[in-house]
Scaffold this active site. Structure first.
Site, PDB file in Angstrom:
ATOM      1  N   SER A 179       0.775  -1.246  -0.016  1.00 20.76           N
ATOM      2  CA  SER A 179       0.054   0.068  -0.113  1.00 20.76           C
ATOM      3  C   SER A 179       0.716   1.339  -0.128  1.00 20.76           C
ATOM      4  O   SER A 179       0.652   2.267  -0.677  1.00 20.76           O
ATOM      5  CB  SER A 179      -0.957  -0.080   1.122  1.00 20.76           C
ATOM      6  OG  SER A 179      -0.521  -0.048   2.452  1.00 20.76           O
ATOM      7  N   ASP A 213      -2.579  -8.264  11.535  1.00 21.24           N
ATOM      8  CA  ASP A 213      -3.947  -8.563  11.266  1.00 21.24           C
ATOM      9  C   ASP A 213      -4.367  -9.872  12.058  1.00 21.24           C
ATOM     10  O   ASP A 213      -5.479 -10.263  11.895  1.00 21.24           O
ATOM     11  CB  ASP A 213      -3.890  -9.241   9.901  1.00 21.24           C
ATOM     12  CG  ASP A 213      -3.497  -7.853   8.814  1.00 21.24           C
ATOM     13  OD1 ASP A 213      -4.217  -6.885   9.064  1.00 21.24           O
ATOM     14  OD2 ASP A 213      -2.530  -8.085   8.119  1.00 21.24           O
TER      15      ASP A 213
HETATM   16  N1  CMX Z   1       1.428 -19.670   6.666  1.00 20.16           N
HETATM   17  C1  CMX Z   1       1.841 -20.694   5.956  1.00 20.16           C
HETATM   18  N2  CMX Z   1       2.927 -20.334   4.973  1.00 20.16           N
HETATM   19  C2  CMX Z   1       3.609 -19.048   5.090  1.00 20.16           C
HETATM   20  C3  CMX Z   1       3.176 -18.297   6.162  1.00 20.16           C
HETATM   21  C4  CMX Z   1       2.146 -18.605   6.773  1.00 20.16           C
HETATM   22  N3  CMX Z   1       1.566 -17.430   7.764  1.00 20.16           N
HETATM   23  N4  CMX Z   1       3.941 -17.002   5.825  1.00 20.16           N
HETATM   24  C5  CMX Z   1       4.902 -17.207   4.713  1.00 20.16           C
HETATM   25  N5  CMX Z   1       4.804 -18.573   4.462  1.00 20.16           N
HETATM   26  C6  CMX Z   1       5.252 -19.385   3.267  1.00 20.16           C
HETATM   27  C7  CMX Z   1       5.227 -18.435   2.040  1.00 20.16           C
HETATM   28  O1  CMX Z   1       3.707 -18.714   1.256  1.00 20.16           O
HETATM   29  C8  CMX Z   1       6.169 -18.828   1.398  1.00 20.16           C
HETATM   30  O2  CMX Z   1       5.859 -20.191   0.448  1.00 20.16           O
HETATM   31  P1  CMX Z   1       6.309 -20.399  -0.942  1.00 20.16           P
HETATM   32  O3  CMX Z   1       7.858 -20.688  -0.799  1.00 20.16           O
HETATM   33  O4  CMX Z   1       5.798 -21.871  -1.068  1.00 20.16           O
HETATM   34  O5  CMX Z   1       5.949 -19.469  -1.876  1.00 20.16           O
HETATM   35  C9  CMX Z   1       7.433 -19.150   2.462  1.00 20.16           C
HETATM   36  O6  CMX Z   1       6.682 -19.327   3.601  1.00 20.16           O
HETATM   37  C10 CMX Z   1       8.568 -18.131   2.331  1.00 20.16           C
HETATM   38  O7  CMX Z   1       7.592 -16.946   2.708  1.00 20.16           O
HETATM   39  P2  CMX Z   1       8.261 -15.555   3.432  1.00 20.16           P
HETATM   40  O8  CMX Z   1       9.638 -15.054   2.882  1.00 20.16           O
HETATM   41  O9  CMX Z   1       8.356 -15.892   4.875  1.00 20.16           O
HETATM   42  O10 CMX Z   1       7.243 -14.480   3.381  1.00 20.16           O
HETATM   43  P3  CMX Z   1       7.042 -13.537   2.357  1.00 20.16           P
HETATM   44  O11 CMX Z   1       7.764 -12.557   2.503  1.00 20.16           O
HETATM   45  O12 CMX Z   1       6.925 -14.104   1.018  1.00 20.16           O
HETATM   46  O13 CMX Z   1       5.378 -13.247   2.639  1.00 20.16           O
HETATM   47  C11 CMX Z   1       3.451 -12.628   3.969  1.00 20.16           C
HETATM   48  C12 CMX Z   1       4.912 -12.464   4.060  1.00 20.16           C
HETATM   49  C13 CMX Z   1       3.036 -11.779   5.008  1.00 20.16           C
HETATM   50  C14 CMX Z   1       2.832 -12.264   2.792  1.00 20.16           C
HETATM   51  C15 CMX Z   1       3.327 -14.272   4.342  1.00 20.16           C
HETATM   52  O14 CMX Z   1       4.044 -14.449   5.582  1.00 20.16           O
HETATM   53  C16 CMX Z   1       1.836 -14.572   4.190  1.00 20.16           C
HETATM   54  O15 CMX Z   1       1.271 -14.920   3.338  1.00 20.16           O
HETATM   55  N6  CMX Z   1       1.305 -14.421   5.464  1.00 20.16           N
HETATM   56  C17 CMX Z   1      -0.307 -14.747   5.897  1.00 20.16           C
HETATM   57  C18 CMX Z   1      -0.875 -13.583   5.320  1.00 20.16           C
HETATM   58  C19 CMX Z   1      -0.935 -12.412   6.173  1.00 20.16           C
HETATM   59  O16 CMX Z   1      -1.011 -12.452   7.425  1.00 20.16           O
HETATM   60  N7  CMX Z   1      -0.576 -11.361   5.551  1.00 20.16           N
HETATM   61  C20 CMX Z   1      -0.700 -10.129   6.438  1.00 20.16           C
HETATM   62  C21 CMX Z   1       0.606  -9.444   6.396  1.00 20.16           C
HETATM   63  C22 CMX Z   1       0.745  -8.031   7.457  1.00 20.16           C
HETATM   64  C23 CMX Z   1      -0.105  -6.907   6.278  1.00 20.16           C
HETATM   65  O17 CMX Z   1       0.863  -6.504   5.314  1.00 20.16           O
HETATM   66  O18 CMX Z   1      -0.966  -6.495   6.636  1.00 20.16           O
END
Ligand code: CMX
Length: 434
Positions: A240, A372
């Site tokens: 955002s 969140d």
């Molecule tokens: N549950 C399961 N798997 C998860 C996870 C979770 N909460 N968080 C990360 N992972 C997975 C990713 O999907 C990724 O998998 P792949 O390698 O198969 O693609 C792997 O772990 C590595 O991801 P990461 O480097 O730790 O995290 P990113 O920087 O790519 O993504 C985020 C960050 C927030 C999008 C991710 O942690 C996520 O999807 N969380 C759940 C959704 C969420 O809570 N979003 C809100 C964030 C806060 C906000 O911006 O509002």
């Protein structure tokens, strides 16, 4: 000129030589290298943005203008009898970098009163939208519809100097900020309360007036202030904030930029996660017949979700590597105001089991909860059961940080953003040392 604007001008004048010096004398100093993983992987960790509004340390969490969340909550002036500070004072802090006095906060509140009237056509736009439009679409459309009000556009067309761009940008920012609570509350009451609109009360502060227009009693006013402050800014690389900055970098005015950033916030991996958390918990509740699962039962639900290839909403973060202090601040509010609430108990049980499971699962770099994980629960408790709306609340808060950033982008003359792309073949050649 208002005192806030005068102070801002003083700060801008003081800051400009620092940016100029960095560019002139140290422009070639390297901040780091970019790897193929970073280029393909969403630019994680690439140091290529500048903001002084907030800084996110992976282990400490967010600092707003150098202040941690507990410091912000402790040091800013509060409305009489309130637990949480005025949002107006927080806006002053983000814009100027200084903690305001009571009087300075009151002056900002007065300024918002003058600017708060929402043009009637905005409500016409909202009323004309299909009944099943998502509240984020309504919010984004309402903001965009006001683009014709932009002071920046008028002054830009009249040919003002680049050095003065910040001034009409500040006017647009304050005009927008003053109107956000009423637009947000209108969307809620129109969509979910049979159009039974509660008029704005000019005697209330920003957060208090929002709670009033939502039709929710105390301490929802404190919760609103807390919520908007916590969601305001998270440095400038998140979707955002970055979208707002990127769109504004083309000198698109703040109405275009803020509507665009709302669209980015609407994604399930970003602002929509608060809604997903509640939906996930309610799915578990249904399966449990309303009973709070014990730790072993909860572990099974978490594993089932992971094994079906889904993420655990509310956990993980691209930058943070510990529990989000925005989660902690909301948890403290829950412990004080709704310790026995069943959904809060679900959230607490999740906190006890998810980090270990995510570590064992071995994918997420951060197994800890983010903002969140906690926010939808409190809204639910105070009667906002329509979780589609939660991201609008996030958007109202996030606008504070994004608009503060855009004012400073213009003040420091940041140019149009334009990183360089490569092709996959080029990456292959670089990898092969060609
Ligand atoms: N549950 C399961 N798997 C998860 C996870 C979770 N909460 N968080 C990360 N992972 C997975 C990713 O999907 C990724 O998998 P792949 O390698 O198969 O693609 C792997 O772990 C590595 O991801 P990461 O480097 O730790 O995290 P990113 O920087 O790519 O993504 C985020 C960050 C927030 C999008 C991710 O942690 C996520 O999807 N969380 C759940 C959704 C969420 O809570 N979003 C809100 C964030 C806060 C906000 O911006 O509002």
């Amino acid at each position: 000129m208002s005192k806030l604007k005068e102070k801002l001008y003083e700060k801008i004048e003081g800051w400009r030589p620092r940016t100029t010096k960095l560019l002139k004398e140290h422009g070639d100093v390297k901040l780091g290298d970019v790897t193929i993983t970073q280029a393909i992987g969403g630019m994680r960790g690439v140091k290529c943005l500048v903001t002084d509004i907030s800084y996110l340390d992976p282990f400490e969490g967010i600092r707003f203008r150098g202040f941690t969340i507990p410091e912000v909550l402790e040091k800013l002036p509060r409305p009489p009898g309130a637990e949480i500070p005025y949002v107006e004072g927080f806006i002053y802090l983000l814009l100027t970098g200084d903690l305001p006095t009571e009087n300075e906060v009151k002056e900002v509140a007065e300024e918002f009163k003058v600017r708060r009237k929402v043009p009637a056509y905005v409500f016409d736009v909202l009323n004309a939208m299909p009944a099943d439009s998502h509240p984020m679409v309504m919010f984004s459309s309402a903001l965009l519809s006001m683009q014709r009000e932009s002071v920046f556009v008028k002054q830009y067309k009249s040919g003002i100097s680049k050095m003065d761009y910040w001034d009409p940008t500040y006017e647009d920012a304050l005009n927008l900020l003053a109107k956000l609570p009423e637009i947000g509350a209108y969307i809620y009451r129109k969509k979910y309360r049979e159009g039974n609109i509660i008029p704005s009360d000019p005697n209330l502060d920003w957060g208090g007036n929002f709670a009033h227009m939502m039709g929710i009693d105390k301490p929802y006013d404190d919760l609103s202030r807390l919520y908007f402050i916590l969601h305001s800014d998270h440095e400038s690389g998140n979707v955002s904030a970055h979208t707002g900055h990127l769109v504004a970098s083309a000198l698109s005015d703040s109405f275009y930029a803020i509507s665009a950033m709302i669209n980015g916030l609407a994604g399930p991996l970003h602002g929509l996660a608060n809604e997903e958390v509640l939906r996930w918990i309610q799915g578990v509740m249904e399966k449990m017949g309303g009973k709070v699962p014990d730790k072993e039962e909860m572990k099974k639900f978490v594993w089932d979700t992971l094994n079906s290839g889904q993420v655990i909403p509310g956990y993980g973060h691209a930058v943070l590597r510990k529990t989000d202090p925005r989660y902690t601040a909301q948890r403290e509010f829950c412990l004080k105001h709704l310790p026995d609430d069943k959904i809060f108990q679900y959230v607490s049980t999740l906190y006890e089991v998810v980090p270990d499971i995510l570590q064992e699962h071995g994918k997420a770099k951060n197994p800890w909860p983010n903002v969140d994980a906690q926010s939808g629960v409190i809204q639910w408790y105070y009667g906002i059961r329509e979780y589609d709306f939660y991201t609008v609340l996030f958007g109202i808060g996030r606008s504070i940080g994004v608009l503060s950033n855009i004012v400073w982008d213009r003040a420091l003359g940041y140019p149009i953003e334009r990183p360089k792309s490569l092709t996959t073949k080029m990456l292959e050649d670089i990898a092969a040392g060609k």
